[in-house]
Design an enzyme around this catalytic site. Structure first.
Site, short mmCIF file in Angstrom:
data_model
loop_
_atom_site.label_atom_id
_atom_site.label_comp_id
_atom_site.label_asym_id
_atom_site.label_seq_id
_atom_site.Cartn_x
_atom_site.Cartn_y
_atom_site.Cartn_z
CG ASP A 164 -1.82 5.91 5.85
OD1 ASP A 164 -1.15 5.21 5.07
OD2 ASP A 164 -1.37 6.89 6.46
CD GLU B 146 -2.48 10.29 4.00
OE1 GLU B 146 -1.27 10.34 3.73
OE2 GLU B 146 -3.09 11.19 4.59
#
Length: 394
Positions: free
Chosen positions: A10, A106
DNA sequence: TCTGGGGTCCTAGGACCC
DNA sequence: TCTGGGGTCCTAGGACCC
C-alpha cells in the site's frame, strides 16, 4: 509443498506523496488532495502532516479547511497518479505472475510460487517492497501473511513505511476487534456489538456460521478466493454540481454528457451494456436510483439516452427539490464475442465512428447536441484538436 | 460552510411461470 | 374460484472499499 505466502502493499498517502515528490517545498507541510478549500467535495488524500490536525480522507473539504486553515489544498492530477500506479504494478509483476490490483495504490502479490527467487520469504518480501519504492520514488507499507486477511492486517500495522510478517494469524485474528476486518463497516459492527460480540474469538465461539460469512474469501490459504472474479460488472459516471440545479434542460444536458462518456468507454473496451441506471441526489442529500433493462445490448449513446431519459424524468417526479448530483451507470456488461451478431445497427456504427474520432482527437473533439447546452454553462477542458460540428448546436 | 467519484456485492420484494 | 410452492428475472436500495 511450500506454505502459502501473500504480500500486501500500500503506497503511503499516495496522491499527497506524489505531489510532495514533484514539489519538494510541500514536504512535511499539511497537504490535502481532493479539491480546493471552499469547494463542494471531500478529502481524497491527506498527508501525514495534515492527519495530525484530524483531517482524514472522506472528510468534507470545508470541514478540513476549518480544522487545518493553513493546509495546502490541491485538486489532484489523476493522470499523473495513474502513470505512477502502472509502474508500481509492473514492478510487482516482475516478482510474481499473480498480482491483484485492489485500487491505484494497493495490491496483493502471491509469493507462494516465487520462492525460487529467494529462500527466505521475508527477505523476498523486503526485496519486492524496496524495488517498488525505487520504481515509484514513494514510501510503501507492506505486510506478509499466510492469507489475504493476514497480509492486509500486517500491512495496516506496518504503516507508515514498514514491513511486518504476521506469523500467528489465527491467534491475531481471534483477538482482533471486528471493525478492523475489511468488509465490516460501522453498520455491521454496531449490529455485532448488539449481539454482544466485539472480537474475532467471540464471534467464532457464539456464531460460527456468521464467523465463516464475515471471513469467507479472505481467510482461505494463499490467494485463493471463494469465487473467481467476474469481468467489470458495471461502469459509471456522476457529477456533483457546484450549485444545485432544477432546470430540466440543464439536467438532461448533463445526463447526455455522462452517457456520452460511458458510450466512449464501452466502445473502447469492446463492451455492450444490458442495463442503464440513473441516479439523482437532491439538495437534501436524499438519493434515488432508477434502472431499466435495455431492449438489446448496446454501446450506442443514442440507445443509452433512450433508456435513461425516462428514468431521469421519473426521478425528478420523486421530489420537488433541485438536484446536487446526477449520475449514470451501465451494467450487465458483455463482450462483443459473447453476443449474437444482431447489433450491426445504424446507431452502433455511428457511435463507433464517433468513438474513433474521440479516441484520436480527445473526448471533447465531438460533442453531442444535448450536452452542448451544458458546455455553455460549464466549459470543459479540451484536449488536442477541436472539431465542433456545425449541426450540433441546440 | 457538511457529505466525491469510482467501484463490488448482497438482499428483498414483486412479477411471472410452471 | 379453499390457493401452494418453487424458481427466476427484474428493480431499488444499502453496506462497504479506496
Amino acid at each position: 509443498m511450500k506454505p502459502p505466502a501473500v504480500l500486501h502493499l500500500d503506497i503511503d498517502a499516495f496522491f499527497a506523496a506524489v505531489e510532495e515528490a514533484l514539489e519538494p517545498a510541500l514536504r512535511g507541510k499539511p497537504l490535502i488532495v481532493g479539491g480546493l478549500a471552499h469547494e463542494r467535495g471531500v478529502v481524497c488524500t491527506a498527508s501525514y502532516a495534515a492527519r495530525r490536525y484530524g483531517v482524514h480522507s472522506g472528510m468534507a473539504l470545508r470541514t478540513a479547511a476549518r480544522k487545518c486553515p493553513h493546509a495546502v489544498f490541491r485538486r489532484g492530477r489523476y493522470h499523473l497518479y495513474r502513470r505512477i500506479s502502472e509502474r508500481f504494478f509492473a514492478c510487482l509483476r516482475r516478482f510474481s505472475p499473480r498480482v491483484e490490483e485492489m485500487s491505484v495504490d494497493e495490491a496483493y502479490v502471491d509469493l507462494g510460487g516465487s520462492r525460487y527467487l529467494c529462500p527466505s520469504v521475508y527477505e523476498l518480501a523486503a526485496r519486492v517492497k524496496a524495488a517498488a519504492e525505487r520504481e515509484t520514488g514513494l514510501r510503501i507499507s507492506a505486510g506478509l501473511g499466510r492469507t489475504r486477511l493476514g497480509a492486509k492486517l500486517a500491512c495496516e500495522a506496518a504503516k507508515p513505511g514498514g514491513l511486518l510478517w504476521l506469523l500467528d494469524e489465527p491467534e491475531f485474528v481471534a483477538g482482533l476487534t471486528l471493525d478492523k476486518v475489511p468488509g465490516v463497516g460501522p453498520q455491521t459492527f454496531f449490529v455485532l456489538q448488539g449481539l454482544g460480540v466485539r472480537r474475532g474469538r467471540e464471534l467464532q465461539a457464539k456464531y460460527p456460521a456468521l464467523w465463516r460469512k464475515v471471513f469467507a474469501g479472505q481467510y482461505a490459504g494463499g490467494m485463493e478466493r471463494e469465487r473467481p472474479e467476474a469481468a467489470h460488472p458495471s461502469l459509471s459516471r456522476e457529477t456533483t454540481f457546484p450549485h444545485d440545479i432544477r432546470d430540466e434542460g440543464l439536467l438532461h444536458s448533463h445526463l447526455a454528457y455522462l452517457l456520452d462518456r460511458l458510450a466512449v468507454q464501452l466502445l473502447r473496451d469492446g463492451l455492450y451494456a444490458g442495463r442503464v441506471e440513473v441516479k439523482a441526489r437532491f439538495s437534501d442529500f436524499s438519493t434515488f436510483t432508477r434502472r431499466a433493462a435495455l431492449p438489446f445490448p448496446t454501446y450506442s449513446y443514442f440507445h443509452l439516452w433512450q433508456g435513461a431519459l425516462p428514468l431521469l424524468r421519473a426521478l425528478l417526479r420523486e421530489r420537488e427539490l433541485p438536484l446536487r448530483l446526477v449520475g449514470a451507470k451501465v451494467e450487465g456488461l458483455q463482450e462483443a464475442r459473447d453476443l449474437l451478431p444482431f447489433f450491426s445497427l445504424k446507431d452502433e456504427k455511428m457511435t463507433a465512428a464517433i468513438g474513433a474520432v474521440k479516441e484520436r482527437f480527445g473526448f471533447s473533439s465531438l460533442r453531442n447536441g444535448r450536452s452542448m447546452l451544458l458546455e455553455e454553462m460549464y466549459p470543459v477542458e479540451r484536449e488536442g484538436m477541436v472539431l465542433k460540428t456545425a449541426s450540433l448546436t441546440k
